[in-house]
Motif scaffolding. Structure first.
Motif, PDB file in Angstrom:
ATOM      1  N   SER A 157       0.083  18.293   8.246  1.00 23.85           N
ATOM      2  CA  SER A 157       0.642  17.535   9.363  1.00 23.85           C
ATOM      3  C   SER A 157       1.054  16.143   8.889  1.00 23.85           C
ATOM      4  O   SER A 157       0.565  15.649   7.870  1.00 23.85           O
ATOM      5  N   TYR A 158       1.966  15.512   9.632  1.00 25.18           N
ATOM      6  CA  TYR A 158       2.377  14.157   9.293  1.00 25.18           C
ATOM      7  C   TYR A 158       1.231  13.175   9.494  1.00 25.18           C
ATOM      8  O   TYR A 158       0.434  13.305  10.430  1.00 25.18           O
ATOM      9  N   THR A 159       1.160  12.163   8.622  1.00 27.20           N
ATOM     10  CA  THR A 159       0.169  11.104   8.800  1.00 27.20           C
ATOM     11  C   THR A 159       0.552  10.248  10.008  1.00 27.20           C
ATOM     12  O   THR A 159       1.677  10.299  10.498  1.00 27.20           O
ATOM     13  N   ASP A 160      -0.379   9.441  10.483  1.00 20.11           N
ATOM     14  CA  ASP A 160      -0.130   8.600  11.656  1.00 20.11           C
ATOM     15  C   ASP A 160       1.024   7.633  11.404  1.00 20.11           C
ATOM     16  O   ASP A 160       1.839   7.386  12.299  1.00 20.11           O
ATOM     17  N   GLU A 161       1.117   7.092  10.202  1.00 22.31           N
ATOM     18  CA  GLU A 161       2.199   6.142   9.925  1.00 22.31           C
ATOM     19  C   GLU A 161       3.563   6.825   9.964  1.00 22.31           C
ATOM     20  O   GLU A 161       4.534   6.265  10.491  1.00 22.31           O
ATOM     21  N   ILE A 162       3.641   8.026   9.439  1.00 24.36           N
ATOM     22  CA  ILE A 162       4.910   8.759   9.484  1.00 24.36           C
ATOM     23  C   ILE A 162       5.285   9.075  10.930  1.00 24.36           C
ATOM     24  O   ILE A 162       6.463   8.966  11.317  1.00 24.36           O
ATOM     25  N   PRO A 186       0.840  -1.211   0.000  1.00 31.00           N
ATOM     26  CA  PRO A 186       0.000   0.000   0.000  1.00 31.00           C
ATOM     27  C   PRO A 186       0.868   1.252   0.000  1.00 31.00           C
ATOM     28  O   PRO A 186       1.984   1.239   0.532  1.00 31.00           O
ATOM     29  N   PRO A 187       0.383   2.328  -0.587  1.00 35.45           N
ATOM     30  CA  PRO A 187       1.189   3.556  -0.645  1.00 35.45           C
ATOM     31  C   PRO A 187       1.479   4.118   0.740  1.00 35.45           C
ATOM     32  O   PRO A 187       0.697   3.942   1.676  1.00 35.45           O
ATOM     33  N   LEU A 188       2.622   4.787   0.846  1.00 42.01           N
ATOM     34  CA  LEU A 188       3.011   5.466   2.078  1.00 42.01           C
ATOM     35  C   LEU A 188       2.811   6.958   1.854  1.00 42.01           C
ATOM     36  O   LEU A 188       3.464   7.562   1.008  1.00 42.01           O
ATOM     37  N   VAL A 189       1.893   7.553   2.599  1.00 43.22           N
ATOM     38  CA  VAL A 189       1.568   8.977   2.454  1.00 43.22           C
ATOM     39  C   VAL A 189       2.244   9.752   3.575  1.00 43.22           C
ATOM     40  O   VAL A 189       2.127   9.388   4.745  1.00 43.22           O
ATOM     41  N   VAL A 190       2.951  10.820   3.217  1.00 37.46           N
ATOM     42  CA  VAL A 190       3.735  11.573   4.196  1.00 37.46           C
ATOM     43  C   VAL A 190       2.898  12.602   4.946  1.00 37.46           C
ATOM     44  O   VAL A 190       2.935  12.661   6.182  1.00 37.46           O
ATOM     45  N   TYR A 191       2.127  13.410   4.219  1.00 37.97           N
ATOM     46  CA  TYR A 191       1.400  14.520   4.854  1.00 37.97           C
ATOM     47  C   TYR A 191      -0.111  14.377   4.709  1.00 37.97           C
ATOM     48  O   TYR A 191      -0.617  13.936   3.674  1.00 37.97           O
ATOM     49  N   ASN A 192      -0.831  14.779   5.757  1.00 38.60           N
ATOM     50  CA  ASN A 192      -2.276  14.946   5.677  1.00 38.60           C
ATOM     51  C   ASN A 192      -2.589  16.205   4.875  1.00 38.60           C
ATOM     52  O   ASN A 192      -1.701  17.012   4.579  1.00 38.60           O
ATOM     53  N   SER A 193      -3.844  16.400   4.550  1.00 36.51           N
ATOM     54  CA  SER A 193      -4.237  17.563   3.758  1.00 36.51           C
ATOM     55  C   SER A 193      -3.951  18.880   4.462  1.00 36.51           C
ATOM     56  O   SER A 193      -3.775  19.915   3.820  1.00 36.51           O
TER      57      SER A 193
END
Length: 251
Positions: A235-240, A225-232
């Motif tokens: 801010s950093y996503t929970d995984e980051i 699955p893709p790794l997303v760095v930033y929320n809209s």
């Protein structure tokens, strides 16, 4: 810890992982999130011997000491000042028993260490070819960003030589050169097995990818699955956040 600072404009930063710290220099190359994501992607156990080719100041080697159980982690770096910082980073973090830094050209790594001497090779190689963009006059930045000291083909060839049969090669790279990477890996006997795309934001296309290739493996690749760095909201996503605080999410 200030006793480990040696040059003007050096500072000690927190890696936010197991209390690890790193010495960086303001006017030199400083690690970015791609190194952190790569270190989190690597899998190595207590029987593995790992080498980070083009280790810079040693950030990936340091993080792998916390994120894996590898018995030995080696970093090789050609730029003298970066090598010196990497050595001091290892000493500062009291990792001399597990992490070793060697001053040398990665193209000479096989002469230094021997063929098939590692079970895991890790690299965050320069993303840009010589003809792309302006090359920095700072050797540390130039070598890190452009193929000044080593090309993608050099990295692939040396990695194949250093790996034992069945060994794993891990890298982070630009998506624009994905075809180049897959072609060179496969042509040298490093079969791409795991691929994960990194997206700056969920609505944006990927700009980087993480790849694991295995020496001597048969065909067939798994796309994670893709790794997303930033929320809209930026801010950093929970995984980051998990990655930065030293946790390795199961994928």
């Amino acid at each position: 810890m200030d006793k480990f600072l040696k040059y003007p404009n050096e500072q000690i930063d927190d890696l936010l992982c197991d209390g690890l710290k790193i010495i960086q220099k303001q006017d030199s190359y400083k690690f970015a999130i791609d190194s952190v994501l790569l270190a989190n992607f690597v899998k190595a156990d207590k029987n593995d011997r790992v080498i980070d080719i083009g280790t810079g100041s040693g950030v990936i080697a340091l993080l792998l000491s916390a994120k894996t159980d590898a018995k030995e982690i080696v970093g090789i770096e050609i730029v003298g000042e970066a090598f010196d910082r990497a050595v001091r980073n290892v000493k500062m973090n009291r990792l001399k028993e597990r992490v070793k830094i060697v001053h040398g050209d990665l193209k000479e790594a096989v002469k230094i260490f021997g063929r098939e001497s590692f079970s895991v090779v890790v690299t965050n190689p320069p993303y840009m070819m010589i003809k792309e963009g302006k090359i920095s006059p700072n050797p540390s930045i130039a070598v890190a960003r452009h193929e000044v000291a080593a090309t993608l083909e050099d990295v692939a060839k040396v990695s194949w030589q250093l790996l034992s049969f069945g060994g794993c090669f891990y890298m982070v790279y630009r998506t624009v050169r994905l075809v180049d990477v897959i072609y060179k890996m496969r042509s040298l006997g490093l079969e791409p097995k795991i691929l994960r795309f990194i997206h700056p934001k969920v609505q944006a296309g990927p700009n980087l990818f993480l790849m694991m290739a295995k020496k001597g493996a048969s065909g067939g690749i798994k796309i994670l699955p893709p790794l997303v760095v930033y929320n809209s909201d930026g801010s950093y996503t929970d995984e980051i956040k998990q990655i930065y605080f030293g946790k390795r999410p199961e994928v």
